[in-house]
Design a protein around this motif. Structure first.
Motif, PDB file in Angstrom:
ATOM      1  N   LEU A 227       6.123  -8.949   6.477  1.00 28.84           N
ATOM      2  CA  LEU A 227       4.454  -8.356   7.562  1.00 28.84           C
ATOM      3  C   LEU A 227       4.774  -6.928   7.294  1.00 28.84           C
ATOM      4  O   LEU A 227       6.122  -6.860   8.476  1.00 28.84           O
ATOM      5  CB  LEU A 227       4.567  -9.451   8.545  1.00 28.84           C
ATOM      6  CG  LEU A 227       3.751 -10.816   8.224  1.00 28.84           C
ATOM      7  CD1 LEU A 227       4.199 -11.316   9.574  1.00 28.84           C
ATOM      8  CD2 LEU A 227       3.027 -10.591   7.784  1.00 28.84           C
ATOM      9  N   THR A 228       4.599  -5.716   7.089  1.00 26.41           N
ATOM     10  CA  THR A 228       4.342  -4.191   7.466  1.00 26.41           C
ATOM     11  C   THR A 228       2.750  -3.256   7.781  1.00 26.41           C
ATOM     12  O   THR A 228       2.177  -3.975   7.219  1.00 26.41           O
ATOM     13  CB  THR A 228       5.562  -3.763   6.554  1.00 26.41           C
ATOM     14  OG1 THR A 228       5.591  -2.562   6.248  1.00 26.41           O
ATOM     15  CG2 THR A 228       4.324  -3.817   5.094  1.00 26.41           C
ATOM     16  N   TYR A 229       3.224  -2.484   8.803  1.00 27.88           N
ATOM     17  CA  TYR A 229       2.344  -1.984   8.760  1.00 27.88           C
ATOM     18  C   TYR A 229       1.706  -0.591   7.560  1.00 27.88           C
ATOM     19  O   TYR A 229       1.379   0.627   7.491  1.00 27.88           O
ATOM     20  CB  TYR A 229       2.204  -1.045   9.685  1.00 27.88           C
ATOM     21  CG  TYR A 229       3.365  -0.242  10.119  1.00 27.88           C
ATOM     22  CD1 TYR A 229       2.959   1.192  10.134  1.00 27.88           C
ATOM     23  CD2 TYR A 229       4.363  -0.539  10.074  1.00 27.88           C
ATOM     24  CE1 TYR A 229       4.506   2.672  10.307  1.00 27.88           C
ATOM     25  CE2 TYR A 229       5.374  -0.037  10.709  1.00 27.88           C
ATOM     26  CZ  TYR A 229       4.801   1.637  10.142  1.00 27.88           C
ATOM     27  OH  TYR A 229       6.425   2.353  10.345  1.00 27.88           O
ATOM     28  N   LEU A 230       2.671  -0.852   7.027  1.00 28.58           N
ATOM     29  CA  LEU A 230       3.124   0.664   5.322  1.00 28.58           C
ATOM     30  C   LEU A 230       3.900   0.039   4.300  1.00 28.58           C
ATOM     31  O   LEU A 230       4.778  -0.692   4.594  1.00 28.58           O
ATOM     32  CB  LEU A 230       3.805   1.870   6.198  1.00 28.58           C
ATOM     33  CG  LEU A 230       3.250   2.392   7.220  1.00 28.58           C
ATOM     34  CD1 LEU A 230       4.764   4.024   7.444  1.00 28.58           C
ATOM     35  CD2 LEU A 230       2.631   3.096   6.745  1.00 28.58           C
ATOM     36  N   PHE A 231       3.314  -0.075   3.449  1.00 28.43           N
ATOM     37  CA  PHE A 231       3.305   0.070   1.634  1.00 28.43           C
ATOM     38  C   PHE A 231       2.580   0.841   0.733  1.00 28.43           C
ATOM     39  O   PHE A 231       1.901   1.651   1.136  1.00 28.43           O
ATOM     40  CB  PHE A 231       2.848  -1.860   1.376  1.00 28.43           C
ATOM     41  CG  PHE A 231       3.651  -2.105   0.603  1.00 28.43           C
ATOM     42  CD1 PHE A 231       5.039  -3.039   1.277  1.00 28.43           C
ATOM     43  CD2 PHE A 231       3.216  -2.516  -0.768  1.00 28.43           C
ATOM     44  CE1 PHE A 231       5.741  -3.088  -0.294  1.00 28.43           C
ATOM     45  CE2 PHE A 231       3.812  -3.088  -1.965  1.00 28.43           C
ATOM     46  CZ  PHE A 231       5.254  -3.142  -1.564  1.00 28.43           C
ATOM     47  N   HIS A 232       2.899   0.657  -0.051  1.00 23.53           N
ATOM     48  CA  HIS A 232       3.366   1.866  -2.095  1.00 23.53           C
ATOM     49  C   HIS A 232       1.496   1.366  -1.843  1.00 23.53           C
ATOM     50  O   HIS A 232       1.099   0.708  -1.185  1.00 23.53           O
ATOM     51  CB  HIS A 232       3.527   1.351  -3.111  1.00 23.53           C
ATOM     52  CG  HIS A 232       2.759   2.554  -3.893  1.00 23.53           C
ATOM     53  ND1 HIS A 232       3.805   3.496  -4.978  1.00 23.53           N
ATOM     54  CD2 HIS A 232       1.918   1.701  -4.758  1.00 23.53           C
ATOM     55  CE1 HIS A 232       2.702   3.451  -5.034  1.00 23.53           C
ATOM     56  NE2 HIS A 232       2.225   2.919  -5.580  1.00 23.53           N
ATOM     57  N   PRO A 233       0.130   2.786  -2.032  1.00 24.00           N
ATOM     58  CA  PRO A 233       0.496   3.961  -2.338  1.00 24.00           C
ATOM     59  C   PRO A 233       0.659   4.440  -1.295  1.00 24.00           C
ATOM     60  O   PRO A 233       0.795   6.183  -0.926  1.00 24.00           O
ATOM     61  CB  PRO A 233      -1.066   4.049  -2.900  1.00 24.00           C
ATOM     62  CG  PRO A 233      -1.757   2.881  -1.827  1.00 24.00           C
ATOM     63  CD  PRO A 233      -0.965   2.488  -1.360  1.00 24.00           C
ATOM     64  N   ASP A 234       0.834   4.555  -0.229  1.00 20.09           N
ATOM     65  CA  ASP A 234       1.580   4.734   1.151  1.00 20.09           C
ATOM     66  C   ASP A 234       2.653   5.642   1.488  1.00 20.09           C
ATOM     67  O   ASP A 234       3.773   5.187  -0.342  1.00 20.09           O
ATOM     68  CB  ASP A 234       1.433   4.532   2.768  1.00 20.09           C
ATOM     69  CG  ASP A 234       0.428   4.444   2.853  1.00 20.09           C
ATOM     70  OD1 ASP A 234      -0.881   4.696   2.965  1.00 20.09           O
ATOM     71  OD2 ASP A 234       0.193   3.509   4.662  1.00 20.09           O
ATOM     72  N   SER A 235       2.844   6.843   1.445  1.00 23.52           N
ATOM     73  CA  SER A 235       4.029   7.721   0.804  1.00 23.52           C
ATOM     74  C   SER A 235       4.886   8.415   1.497  1.00 23.52           C
ATOM     75  O   SER A 235       6.736   8.993   1.524  1.00 23.52           O
ATOM     76  CB  SER A 235       3.709   8.400  -0.020  1.00 23.52           C
ATOM     77  OG  SER A 235       2.957   9.748   0.974  1.00 23.52           O
ATOM     78  N   CYS A 236       4.977   7.469   3.354  1.00 24.04           N
ATOM     79  CA  CYS A 236       6.281   8.184   4.226  1.00 24.04           C
ATOM     80  C   CYS A 236       7.358   7.301   3.931  1.00 24.04           C
ATOM     81  O   CYS A 236       7.045   6.071   2.895  1.00 24.04           O
ATOM     82  CB  CYS A 236       5.606   7.566   5.223  1.00 24.04           C
ATOM     83  SG  CYS A 236       5.727   6.209   5.840  1.00 24.04           S
TER      84      CYS A 236
END
Length: 64
Positions: A15-24
């Motif tokens: 469970l995460t709030y950021l994953f690909h395609p986000d780039s941070c």
């Protein structure tokens, strides 16, 4: 050693709030970790928010 009939594949829910395609930074770390674990024959399922960073716009392609 277990025979194939008794072998159980390890399963993981991330469970995460950021994953690909986000780039941070966090997205890259979580994406790389999940791909590496999947490459080690672990059944990985990822649940995350719609991609939005860094444009702060929904990049999912949904018509909302």
């Amino acid at each position: 050693m277990l025979d194939s009939a008794n072998e159980r594949r390890l399963r993981l829910l991330v469970l995460t709030y950021l994953f690909h395609p986000d780039s941070c930074g966090g997205a890259r770390i979580f994406t790389d970790m999940c791909h590496e674990l999947a490459g080690r024959n672990i059944d990985v399922t990822v649940r995350c928010a719609y991609p939005y960073y860094p444009e702060w716009k929904d990049k999912s392609g949904s018509p909302n």
